[in-house]
Write a protein that holds these residues in place. Sequence first.
Motif, PDB file in Angstrom:
ATOM      1  N   VAL A   1       0.763  -0.667  -0.145  1.00 14.51           N
ATOM      2  CA  VAL A   1       0.017   0.288   0.033  1.00 14.51           C
ATOM      3  C   VAL A   1       1.029   0.988  -0.122  1.00 14.51           C
ATOM      4  N   ARG A   2       1.958   1.300   0.466  1.00 11.28           N
ATOM      5  CA  ARG A   2       2.746   2.283   1.088  1.00 11.28           C
ATOM      6  C   ARG A   2       3.324   2.436  -0.479  1.00 11.28           C
ATOM      7  N   ASP A   3       4.129   2.042  -1.324  1.00 15.67           N
ATOM      8  CA  ASP A   3       4.328   1.656  -1.979  1.00 15.67           C
ATOM      9  C   ASP A   3       4.385   2.410  -3.254  1.00 15.67           C
ATOM     10  N   ALA A   4       2.599   2.440  -3.313  1.00 19.56           N
ATOM     11  CA  ALA A   4       1.567   2.819  -4.281  1.00 19.56           C
ATOM     12  C   ALA A   4       1.032   3.945  -3.636  1.00 19.56           C
ATOM     13  N   LEU A   5       1.030   4.258  -2.697  1.00 19.10           N
ATOM     14  CA  LEU A   5       0.970   5.581  -2.372  1.00 19.10           C
ATOM     15  C   LEU A   5       1.631   6.339  -2.315  1.00 19.10           C
ATOM     16  N   ALA A   6       3.107   6.029  -2.431  1.00 20.43           N
ATOM     17  CA  ALA A   6       4.468   6.733  -2.366  1.00 20.43           C
ATOM     18  C   ALA A   6       4.809   6.837  -4.204  1.00 20.43           C
ATOM     19  N   GLU A   7       4.362   6.530  -5.291  1.00 19.63           N
ATOM     20  CA  GLU A   7       4.843   6.024  -6.647  1.00 19.63           C
ATOM     21  C   GLU A   7       3.760   8.015  -6.988  1.00 19.63           C
ATOM     22  N   ALA A   8       2.174   7.753  -5.673  1.00 17.30           N
ATOM     23  CA  ALA A   8       1.335   8.980  -6.437  1.00 17.30           C
ATOM     24  C   ALA A   8       1.198  10.441  -5.912  1.00 17.30           C
ATOM     25  N   GLY A   9       1.827  10.093  -4.858  1.00 16.89           N
ATOM     26  CA  GLY A   9       2.946  11.365  -4.175  1.00 16.89           C
ATOM     27  C   GLY A   9       1.350  11.928  -3.021  1.00 16.89           C
ATOM     28  N   VAL A  10       1.080  10.722  -2.419  1.00 19.90           N
ATOM     29  CA  VAL A  10       0.418  10.021  -1.600  1.00 19.90           C
ATOM     30  C   VAL A  10       0.644  10.416  -0.805  1.00 19.90           C
ATOM     31  N   ALA A  11       0.141  11.151   0.883  1.00 16.65           N
ATOM     32  CA  ALA A  11       0.548  10.192   2.380  1.00 16.65           C
ATOM     33  C   ALA A  11       0.354   9.924   3.007  1.00 16.65           C
ATOM     34  N   LEU A  12      -0.048   8.927   3.319  1.00 14.15           N
ATOM     35  CA  LEU A  12      -1.042   8.171   4.433  1.00 14.15           C
ATOM     36  C   LEU A  12      -0.324   8.406   6.182  1.00 14.15           C
ATOM     37  N   PRO A  13      -0.642   9.541   6.221  1.00 13.41           N
ATOM     38  CA  PRO A  13      -0.806   9.778   8.043  1.00 13.41           C
ATOM     39  C   PRO A  13      -0.577   8.181   9.124  1.00 13.41           C
ATOM     40  N   GLU A  14       0.223   8.373  10.047  1.00 10.58           N
ATOM     41  CA  GLU A  14       0.275   7.333  10.581  1.00 10.58           C
ATOM     42  C   GLU A  14      -0.667   6.575  11.753  1.00 10.58           C
ATOM     43  N   GLN A  15      -2.260   7.959  12.241  1.00 10.58           N
ATOM     44  CA  GLN A  15      -3.087   7.923  12.537  1.00 10.58           C
ATOM     45  C   GLN A  15      -4.066   6.888  11.732  1.00 10.58           C
ATOM     46  N   ALA A  16      -3.717   7.171  10.117  1.00  5.70           N
ATOM     47  CA  ALA A  16      -4.646   6.132   9.433  1.00  5.70           C
ATOM     48  C   ALA A  16      -4.339   4.809  10.042  1.00  5.70           C
ATOM     49  N   VAL A  17      -3.643   3.938  10.007  1.00  3.48           N
ATOM     50  CA  VAL A  17      -3.017   2.718   9.616  1.00  3.48           C
ATOM     51  C   VAL A  17      -3.212   2.141  11.697  1.00  3.48           C
ATOM     52  N   LEU A  18      -4.753   1.808  11.247  1.00  4.44           N
ATOM     53  CA  LEU A  18      -3.921   0.441  12.371  1.00  4.44           C
ATOM     54  C   LEU A  18      -4.797  -0.282  12.737  1.00  4.44           C
ATOM     55  N   ASN A  19      -3.505  -1.335  13.221  1.00 10.03           N
ATOM     56  CA  ASN A  19      -3.451  -2.892  13.982  1.00 10.03           C
ATOM     57  C   ASN A  19      -4.668  -3.057  14.517  1.00 10.03           C
ATOM     58  N   ALA A  20      -5.501  -4.709  13.241  1.00 13.04           N
ATOM     59  CA  ALA A  20      -6.200  -5.096  14.646  1.00 13.04           C
ATOM     60  C   ALA A  20      -6.332  -7.040  14.015  1.00 13.04           C
ATOM     61  N   GLU A  21      -6.342  -6.747  15.094  1.00 11.91           N
ATOM     62  CA  GLU A  21      -6.783  -8.760  14.303  1.00 11.91           C
ATOM     63  C   GLU A  21      -7.799  -9.358  14.082  1.00 11.91           C
ATOM     64  N   PHE A  22      -7.129 -10.422  13.122  1.00 12.13           N
ATOM     65  CA  PHE A  22      -7.911 -10.674  11.376  1.00 12.13           C
ATOM     66  C   PHE A  22      -8.948 -11.142  11.897  1.00 12.13           C
TER      67      PHE A  22
END
Length: 341
Positions: free
Chosen positions: A206-227
């Motif tokens: 996910v980060r690879d593709a967003l970085a290519e597009a110049g789109v930020a992914l804030p840390e608050q937007a990534v949540l760990n959860a049980e699968f």
Amino acid sequence: MGVTLGDVARAAGVSLATASRALNGSARTVRPELAERVRACAADLGYLPNAPAQALARSTTATVGVLLHDIADPYFAALARGACDAAVAAGLLPLVVNTDGDPATELRGVRLLHSQRVRAVILAGSGWTDPTAAARLDAALAEYRATGGSVAAVTDHGPGYHTVRPANRSGAAELTRALLALGHREFAVIGGPARLLVPGERLAGVRDALAEAGVALPEQAVLNAEFSREGGRRAMAELLDGPLPGGARPTAVLALSDVCGVGALAELRARGVRVPEQVSVAGFDDIPLAEDLSRPLSTVRLPLARLGAEAVRLALGPAEPRTVELPVEVVLRGTTGPPRR
């Protein structure tokens, strides 16, 4: 202390399992040139083979052990189905061990399967991020392989094992690019447990593709959860209750497993948030349920049964470790669409 089998393996430049097979007469063959090199190193070092190990190497049972994190999870159920079908086709009986995603339980499972002299062990769950847990598992598997057993893993568990892996990282990147192409720029990710390696691979994509597009992914937007469904629902609630920096809310939520995606959809439905009009949601794995929802879930399709079957075929085949990567496919369905503000 006398010369050990590990000393011989290092001197010959082969794995512990290969050295064992060359010296202990395992039914699994080693290439002649490798076997000769191992025997020559053993002779030079004065290694004395262990008689019980030789006997065990020649006396395995007609069984294959399959270790799963959660048999109730459709992802693991599909892997198990493929592994069990391949084992039966080879004339072997599958023994399935449910570990509840717990390293200590998985370790006990490996030792139990070793004591049962199974022909092969299939690790059908993610590896561990905890180096201590990973090292303990590797040590138990090395003891098992030294007696002639074979190990194959679905996803990476280290260079010494047969490995069958889906293209997790590139698949997650392709899914992200598909959402970017729809016009999304505010993303959030419902990741998996930090103790597992696979969620990290998918998040990296996910980060690879967003970085290519110049789109930020804030840390608050990534949540760990049980699968799990409940894990996805709780994470979605947290995202809805805590806007991203600047007051924005994500227009696209990537759940790194379908069961989390199903939970996220349940929370959005309970709050009256329209999908995909207000929020697009995508999962990962393409479990059967994903297509059967009233609004089918966009996802990354993995060949789940084939992954399990291929792991068994590798474990019963070549002695030297091989890696097979199977392709994945992005499937856009009713839970994703262009953002509407």
